[in-house]
Motif scaffolding. Structure first.
Motif, PDB file in Angstrom:
ATOM      1  N   ILE A 106      -2.332  -3.284  -1.981  1.00 15.67           N
ATOM      2  CA  ILE A 106      -1.041  -2.608  -1.793  1.00 15.67           C
ATOM      3  C   ILE A 106      -0.269  -3.318  -0.690  1.00 15.67           C
ATOM      4  O   ILE A 106      -0.815  -4.147   0.039  1.00 15.67           O
ATOM      5  CB  ILE A 106      -1.214  -1.112  -1.415  1.00 15.67           C
ATOM      6  CG1 ILE A 106      -2.106  -0.970  -0.168  1.00 15.67           C
ATOM      7  CG2 ILE A 106      -1.788  -0.331  -2.586  1.00 15.67           C
ATOM      8  CD1 ILE A 106      -2.247   0.474   0.322  1.00 15.67           C
ATOM      9  N   GLY A 107       1.023  -2.988  -0.579  1.00 17.11           N
ATOM     10  CA  GLY A 107       1.859  -3.553   0.460  1.00 17.11           C
ATOM     11  C   GLY A 107       2.371  -2.477   1.394  1.00 17.11           C
ATOM     12  O   GLY A 107       1.860  -1.341   1.422  1.00 17.11           O
ATOM     13  N   HIS A 108       3.391  -2.840   2.161  1.00 22.45           N
ATOM     14  CA  HIS A 108       3.944  -1.926   3.158  1.00 22.45           C
ATOM     15  C   HIS A 108       4.429  -0.621   2.530  1.00 22.45           C
ATOM     16  O   HIS A 108       5.115  -0.618   1.509  1.00 22.45           O
ATOM     17  CB  HIS A 108       5.100  -2.602   3.892  1.00 22.45           C
ATOM     18  CG  HIS A 108       5.861  -1.684   4.798  1.00 22.45           C
ATOM     19  ND1 HIS A 108       5.299  -1.143   5.935  1.00 22.45           N
ATOM     20  CD2 HIS A 108       7.129  -1.201   4.717  1.00 22.45           C
ATOM     21  CE1 HIS A 108       6.199  -0.365   6.530  1.00 22.45           C
ATOM     22  NE2 HIS A 108       7.303  -0.386   5.802  1.00 22.45           N
ATOM     23  N   ASP A 109       4.055   0.487   3.175  1.00 20.41           N
ATOM     24  CA  ASP A 109       4.482   1.822   2.763  1.00 20.41           C
ATOM     25  C   ASP A 109       4.039   2.164   1.348  1.00 20.41           C
ATOM     26  O   ASP A 109       4.693   2.922   0.647  1.00 20.41           O
ATOM     27  CB  ASP A 109       6.008   1.947   2.888  1.00 20.41           C
ATOM     28  CG  ASP A 109       6.466   3.398   2.979  1.00 20.41           C
ATOM     29  OD1 ASP A 109       5.675   4.248   3.411  1.00 20.41           O
ATOM     30  OD2 ASP A 109       7.632   3.683   2.592  1.00 20.41           O
ATOM     31  N   GLU A 110       2.903   1.601   0.961  1.00 18.13           N
ATOM     32  CA  GLU A 110       2.327   1.920  -0.339  1.00 18.13           C
ATOM     33  C   GLU A 110       0.960   2.560  -0.146  1.00 18.13           C
ATOM     34  O   GLU A 110       0.307   2.385   0.886  1.00 18.13           O
ATOM     35  CB  GLU A 110       2.207   0.658  -1.201  1.00 18.13           C
ATOM     36  CG  GLU A 110       3.542   0.052  -1.587  1.00 18.13           C
ATOM     37  CD  GLU A 110       3.404  -1.187  -2.448  1.00 18.13           C
ATOM     38  OE1 GLU A 110       4.430  -1.639  -2.980  1.00 18.13           O
ATOM     39  OE2 GLU A 110       2.269  -1.709  -2.573  1.00 18.13           O
ATOM     40  N   THR A 111       0.534   3.302  -1.166  1.00 14.42           N
ATOM     41  CA  THR A 111      -0.721   4.041  -1.107  1.00 14.42           C
ATOM     42  C   THR A 111      -1.623   3.604  -2.245  1.00 14.42           C
ATOM     43  O   THR A 111      -1.149   3.325  -3.361  1.00 14.42           O
ATOM     44  CB  THR A 111      -0.461   5.558  -1.205  1.00 14.42           C
ATOM     45  OG1 THR A 111       0.392   5.956  -0.122  1.00 14.42           O
ATOM     46  CG2 THR A 111      -1.750   6.356  -1.124  1.00 14.42           C
ATOM     47  N   THR A 112      -2.903   3.520  -1.979  1.00 19.53           N
ATOM     48  CA  THR A 112      -3.854   3.123  -3.013  1.00 19.53           C
ATOM     49  C   THR A 112      -3.812   4.117  -4.173  1.00 19.53           C
ATOM     50  O   THR A 112      -3.479   5.285  -3.991  1.00 19.53           O
ATOM     51  CB  THR A 112      -5.276   3.060  -2.435  1.00 19.53           C
ATOM     52  OG1 THR A 112      -5.591   4.312  -1.786  1.00 19.53           O
ATOM     53  CG2 THR A 112      -5.405   1.936  -1.419  1.00 19.53           C
ATOM     54  N   PRO A 113      -4.143   3.656  -5.389  1.00 19.74           N
ATOM     55  CA  PRO A 113      -4.053   4.537  -6.559  1.00 19.74           C
ATOM     56  C   PRO A 113      -4.832   5.841  -6.432  1.00 19.74           C
ATOM     57  O   PRO A 113      -4.436   6.863  -7.015  1.00 19.74           O
ATOM     58  CB  PRO A 113      -4.610   3.658  -7.690  1.00 19.74           C
ATOM     59  CG  PRO A 113      -4.316   2.260  -7.257  1.00 19.74           C
ATOM     60  CD  PRO A 113      -4.492   2.268  -5.771  1.00 19.74           C
ATOM     61  N   ASP A 114      -5.929   5.826  -5.688  1.00 21.13           N
ATOM     62  CA  ASP A 114      -6.706   7.057  -5.530  1.00 21.13           C
ATOM     63  C   ASP A 114      -6.134   7.981  -4.466  1.00 21.13           C
ATOM     64  O   ASP A 114      -6.672   9.064  -4.221  1.00 21.13           O
ATOM     65  CB  ASP A 114      -8.167   6.741  -5.211  1.00 21.13           C
ATOM     66  CG  ASP A 114      -8.347   6.008  -3.881  1.00 21.13           C
ATOM     67  OD1 ASP A 114      -7.333   5.713  -3.205  1.00 21.13           O
ATOM     68  OD2 ASP A 114      -9.510   5.728  -3.513  1.00 21.13           O
ATOM     69  N   GLY A 115      -5.038   7.563  -3.814  1.00 21.94           N
ATOM     70  CA  GLY A 115      -4.381   8.408  -2.821  1.00 21.94           C
ATOM     71  C   GLY A 115      -5.091   8.486  -1.487  1.00 21.94           C
ATOM     72  O   GLY A 115      -4.749   9.334  -0.655  1.00 21.94           O
TER      73      GLY A 115
END
Length: 244
Positions: A106-115
């Motif tokens: 992921i990149g900046h201000d992003e969340t992994t798919p599992d949250g």
């Protein structure tokens, strides 16, 4: 989404900390409180704070969008912040961020798919003496390199809570937000750990070793023509006239 009775009770407790007629001072902790329940400051959270404190939604929104600790999109259980400002960047902060981003996908201000994990660049984490640094839910991991940072996020992904270098034991983002609202960590182990390390007191240790004392500080160096504190010795109009 309606807020829970526990959040309403906690909001009343927060407001009661302030003098009568000054309830708007409770806005900052109240924003942390709604963030603890919803994972970010939602539109409903803004309305809740406005209604509770007798403010307009514009007034609440202006505050919520000013401070970076208030998130407008859902945050994972762990907010990983990597400092990429000057001191940390010079010592490898960009490489740390790149490794963590690659490992998480992921990149900046992003969340992994599992949250579970949210990643962000941080402009400054106020720990230049420990650069490069990263935080997880605002707890410090000092002098990290890419391998150390990767090990920390892999521990988080494995369900562990790696011990911070300084401060208390790691909490979830929701738990941290509630503490920032002014409520104590209920865990028996939730006590503050080391807060100051050797880099923070390096100047003090140097002064002690050299025998320097504040009451023995040398007088400021004053050059000819200086008449006041803070002058740099540059010629003034009066000194130029005297020398002409």
């Amino acid at each position: 989404m309606a807020f829970s009775p526990e959040t309403h009770a906690a909001a009343a407790e927060i407001i009661a900390r302030y003098p009568a007629g000054r309830s708007r001072s409770a806005l900052l902790p109240l924003l942390h409180l709604v963030q603890a329940e919803q994972g970010c400051v939602t539109t409903e959270g803004v309305s809740f704070c406005a209604d509770t404190l007798g403010l307009t939604q514009a007034e609440v929104g202006a505050v919520a969008t000013f401070y970076t600790m208030y998130k407008r999109r859902p945050v994972g259980d762990y907010l990983v912040s990597v400092c990429t400002n000057l001191s940390c960047a010079l010592l490898g902060g960009d490489e740390v961020y790149a490794r963590v981003a690659e490992r998480l996908g992921i990149g900046h201000d992003e969340t992994t798919p599992d949250g579970s994990i949210t990643l962000e660049h941080a402009e400054c984490l106020a720990a230049c003496d420990y650069a490069p640094v990263m935080t997880v839910n605002y707890e410090f991991y000092d002098q990290v390199d890419p391998d150390a940072a990767q090990a920390i996020v892999e521990g988080l992904q494995a369900g562990e809570r790696p011990a911070p270098t300084r401060g208390g034991p790691l909490c979830s983002f929701a738990e941290t937000s509630r503490q920032l609202a002014g409520f104590a960590d209920p865990r028996p182990e939730g006590v503050a750990g080391p807060g100051v390390g050797e880099p923070s007191v390096a100047g003090l240790l140097l002064a002690e070793t050299a025998g320097w004392r504040a009451d023995q500080a040398p007088a400021p160096f004053v050059t000819a023509g200086q008449t006041g504190a803070g002058q740099t010795g540059a010629p003034t109009a009066s000194t130029e006239r005297k020398g002409s």
